[in-house]
Scaffold this motif. Structure first.
Motif, PDB file in Angstrom:
ATOM      1  N   GLY A  62      16.028  28.947 -25.099  1.00 53.65           N
ATOM      2  CA  GLY A  62      17.032  29.516 -24.225  1.00 53.65           C
ATOM      3  C   GLY A  62      18.193  28.552 -24.163  1.00 53.65           C
ATOM      4  N   ARG A  63      19.212  28.917 -23.474  1.00 55.74           N
ATOM      5  CA  ARG A  63      20.338  28.014 -23.299  1.00 55.74           C
ATOM      6  C   ARG A  63      19.945  26.935 -22.308  1.00 55.74           C
ATOM      7  NH1 ARG A  63      23.728  28.169 -27.168  1.00 55.74           N
ATOM      8  NH2 ARG A  63      25.377  27.415 -25.847  1.00 55.74           N
ATOM      9  N   GLY A  64      20.284  25.712 -22.635  1.00 59.93           N
ATOM     10  CA  GLY A  64      19.991  24.595 -21.752  1.00 59.93           C
ATOM     11  C   GLY A  64      21.241  24.156 -21.031  1.00 59.93           C
ATOM     12  N   PRO A  65      21.114  23.120 -20.224  1.00 61.58           N
ATOM     13  CA  PRO A  65      22.296  22.564 -19.565  1.00 61.58           C
ATOM     14  C   PRO A  65      23.263  22.019 -20.620  1.00 61.58           C
ATOM     15  CG  PRO A  65      20.284  21.362 -18.962  1.00 61.58           C
ATOM     16  CD  PRO A  65      19.887  22.445 -19.886  1.00 61.58           C
ATOM     17  N   PRO A  66      24.544  21.870 -20.267  1.00 59.99           N
ATOM     18  CA  PRO A  66      25.540  21.414 -21.245  1.00 59.99           C
ATOM     19  C   PRO A  66      25.149  20.122 -21.969  1.00 59.99           C
ATOM     20  CG  PRO A  66      26.634  22.150 -19.251  1.00 59.99           C
ATOM     21  CD  PRO A  66      25.161  22.183 -18.967  1.00 59.99           C
ATOM     22  N   ASP A  67      24.554  19.164 -21.249  1.00 64.90           N
ATOM     23  CA  ASP A  67      24.136  17.913 -21.893  1.00 64.90           C
ATOM     24  C   ASP A  67      23.107  18.186 -22.987  1.00 64.90           C
ATOM     25  OD1 ASP A  67      25.768  16.457 -20.204  1.00 64.90           O
ATOM     26  OD2 ASP A  67      24.139  15.868 -18.848  1.00 64.90           O
ATOM     27  N   ALA A  68      22.167  19.078 -22.707  1.00 70.38           N
ATOM     28  CA  ALA A  68      21.117  19.401 -23.681  1.00 70.38           C
ATOM     29  C   ALA A  68      21.690  20.158 -24.875  1.00 70.38           C
ATOM     30  CB  ALA A  68      20.017  20.215 -23.011  1.00 70.38           C
ATOM     31  N   GLU A  69      22.616  21.075 -24.614  1.00 72.30           N
ATOM     32  CA  GLU A  69      23.248  21.826 -25.703  1.00 72.30           C
ATOM     33  C   GLU A  69      24.027  20.892 -26.623  1.00 72.30           C
ATOM     34  OE1 GLU A  69      23.027  25.152 -26.533  1.00 72.30           O
ATOM     35  OE2 GLU A  69      21.450  25.145 -25.016  1.00 72.30           O
ATOM     36  N   HIS A  70      24.721  19.942 -26.020  1.00 70.35           N
ATOM     37  CA  HIS A  70      25.482  18.971 -26.808  1.00 70.35           C
ATOM     38  C   HIS A  70      24.530  18.109 -27.646  1.00 70.35           C
ATOM     39  CE1 HIS A  70      28.563  16.129 -27.963  1.00 70.35           C
ATOM     40  NE2 HIS A  70      27.786  15.151 -27.535  1.00 70.35           N
ATOM     41  N   VAL A  99      24.509  17.888 -31.737  1.00 68.08           N
ATOM     42  CA  VAL A  99      24.684  16.598 -32.402  1.00 68.08           C
ATOM     43  C   VAL A  99      23.484  16.292 -33.291  1.00 68.08           C
ATOM     44  CG1 VAL A  99      24.819  14.095 -32.012  1.00 68.08           C
ATOM     45  CG2 VAL A  99      26.281  15.640 -30.707  1.00 68.08           C
ATOM     46  N   ALA A 100      22.269  16.566 -32.791  1.00 69.76           N
ATOM     47  CA  ALA A 100      21.065  16.301 -33.594  1.00 69.76           C
ATOM     48  C   ALA A 100      21.057  17.138 -34.868  1.00 69.76           C
ATOM     49  CB  ALA A 100      19.807  16.568 -32.767  1.00 69.76           C
ATOM     50  N   ILE A 101      21.440  18.410 -34.774  1.00 66.93           N
ATOM     51  CA  ILE A 101      21.481  19.265 -35.966  1.00 66.93           C
ATOM     52  C   ILE A 101      22.527  18.747 -36.938  1.00 66.93           C
ATOM     53  CG2 ILE A 101      22.104  21.558 -36.832  1.00 66.93           C
ATOM     54  CD1 ILE A 101      20.697  22.715 -34.347  1.00 66.93           C
ATOM     55  N   TYR A 102      23.714  18.428 -36.425  1.00 66.63           N
ATOM     56  CA  TYR A 102      24.773  17.910 -37.294  1.00 66.63           C
ATOM     57  C   TYR A 102      24.332  16.624 -37.983  1.00 66.63           C
ATOM     58  CZ  TYR A 102      29.168  15.952 -38.871  1.00 66.63           C
ATOM     59  OH  TYR A 102      30.150  15.401 -39.655  1.00 66.63           O
ATOM     60  N   ASP A 103      23.818  15.675 -37.188  1.00 68.55           N
ATOM     61  CA  ASP A 103      23.373  14.396 -37.751  1.00 68.55           C
ATOM     62  C   ASP A 103      22.240  14.580 -38.749  1.00 68.55           C
ATOM     63  OD1 ASP A 103      25.235  13.053 -36.220  1.00 68.55           O
ATOM     64  OD2 ASP A 103      23.782  12.330 -34.738  1.00 68.55           O
ATOM     65  N   ILE A 119      12.792  19.306 -31.187  1.00 70.03           N
ATOM     66  CA  ILE A 119      11.540  19.767 -30.576  1.00 70.03           C
ATOM     67  C   ILE A 119      11.716  19.828 -29.052  1.00 70.03           C
ATOM     68  CG2 ILE A 119       9.138  19.123 -30.115  1.00 70.03           C
ATOM     69  CD1 ILE A 119       9.137  17.976 -33.046  1.00 70.03           C
ATOM     70  N   CYS A 120      12.382  18.831 -28.499  1.00 71.91           N
ATOM     71  CA  CYS A 120      12.669  18.851 -27.063  1.00 71.91           C
ATOM     72  C   CYS A 120      13.555  20.044 -26.708  1.00 71.91           C
ATOM     73  CB  CYS A 120      13.330  17.547 -26.625  1.00 71.91           C
ATOM     74  SG  CYS A 120      12.188  16.150 -26.587  1.00 71.91           S
ATOM     75  N   ALA A 121      14.514  20.352 -27.568  1.00 71.17           N
ATOM     76  CA  ALA A 121      15.384  21.500 -27.320  1.00 71.17           C
ATOM     77  C   ALA A 121      14.579  22.797 -27.290  1.00 71.17           C
ATOM     78  CB  ALA A 121      16.470  21.588 -28.402  1.00 71.17           C
ATOM     79  N   HIS A 158      11.569  23.035 -26.207  1.00 64.60           N
ATOM     80  CA  HIS A 158      10.816  23.024 -24.966  1.00 64.60           C
ATOM     81  C   HIS A 158      11.680  23.371 -23.771  1.00 64.60           C
ATOM     82  CE1 HIS A 158       7.567  21.003 -27.100  1.00 64.60           C
ATOM     83  NE2 HIS A 158       6.825  21.267 -26.066  1.00 64.60           N
ATOM     84  N   ARG A 159      12.960  23.084 -23.886  1.00 70.44           N
ATOM     85  CA  ARG A 159      13.870  23.250 -22.756  1.00 70.44           C
ATOM     86  C   ARG A 159      14.412  24.671 -22.757  1.00 70.44           C
ATOM     87  NH1 ARG A 159      17.734  18.563 -22.501  1.00 70.44           N
ATOM     88  NH2 ARG A 159      15.979  17.639 -21.457  1.00 70.44           N
ATOM     89  N   ARG A 160      13.821  25.491 -21.943  1.00 69.25           N
ATOM     90  CA  ARG A 160      14.275  26.894 -21.859  1.00 69.25           C
ATOM     91  C   ARG A 160      15.303  27.019 -20.754  1.00 69.25           C
ATOM     92  NH1 ARG A 160      10.668  30.597 -24.492  1.00 69.25           N
ATOM     93  NH2 ARG A 160       9.065  29.399 -25.508  1.00 69.25           N
ATOM     94  N   GLY A 161      16.222  27.938 -20.968  1.00 68.89           N
ATOM     95  CA  GLY A 161      17.302  28.125 -19.990  1.00 68.89           C
ATOM     96  C   GLY A 161      16.810  28.669 -18.675  1.00 68.89           C
TER      97      GLY A 161
END
Length: 160
Positions: A21-29, A33-37, A153-155, A157-160
């Motif tokens: 799900g969508r997470g908080p802005p910090d988590a989305e960022h 970044v993790a995908i890009y990196d 993986i953490c992303a 787990h983090r559901r909106g």
């Protein structure tokens, strides 16, 4: 003589929308970044598969982590399913430390922020080694690739 790019690498990664799900802005960022990196620099060698490059779809199905490895053009190659049980405690603890870190950034002293960040990085390193261990014999990844994969993986787990 230039041999070209390493064929044992990811060129695309997608998180299954049904699993997140969508997470908080910090988590989305952090996720972006993790995908890009990860796409920019990684070492990803599925055991017993032809040279890549590869694409990866990460999902959680029935409380299991699914690595759906595909060729760069999307053709299925192999799927690995890992139990999430070994990750539960470290993910939970990691989220708590991250919450403390983000709260400290808003209100804490620099020394407190540094101390929490040191703990957060240590937990991330520990989880990365656990992931490498759980993937052993299935997919060889280097430490930095494992770190970025753990962030994803953490992303999941983090559901909106």
């Amino acid at each position: 003589m230039d041999e070209g790019p390493d064929p044992f690498r990811l060129v695309a990664i997608r998180l299954d929308e049904a699993s997140i799900g969508r997470g908080p802005p910090d988590a989305e960022h952090e996720r972006a970044v993790a995908i890009y990196d990860l796409v920019e620099e990684n070492s990803f060698r599925p055991i017993g598969q032809p040279p890549g490059p590869y694409s990866l779809v990460l999902s959680i199905v029935d409380k299991r982590l699914v690595f759906d490895v595909r060729s760069a053009n999307g053709a299925p190659l192999v799927t690995h399913v890992l139990s999430l049980t070994p990750f539960r405690k470290i993910v939970k603890d990691y989220f708590l430390v991250c919450e403390s870190y983000h709260a400290a950034i808003r209100t804490g002293a620099p020394s407190r922020i540094e101390a929490i960040d040191l703990g957060r990085r240590g937990m991330h390193d520990e989880a990365s080694e656990l992931l490498r261990e759980r993937l052993r014999g299935k997919i060889d990844v280097d430490f930095d690739t494992a770190r970025r994969l753990f962030t994803l993986i953490c992303a999941l787990h983090r559901r909106g």
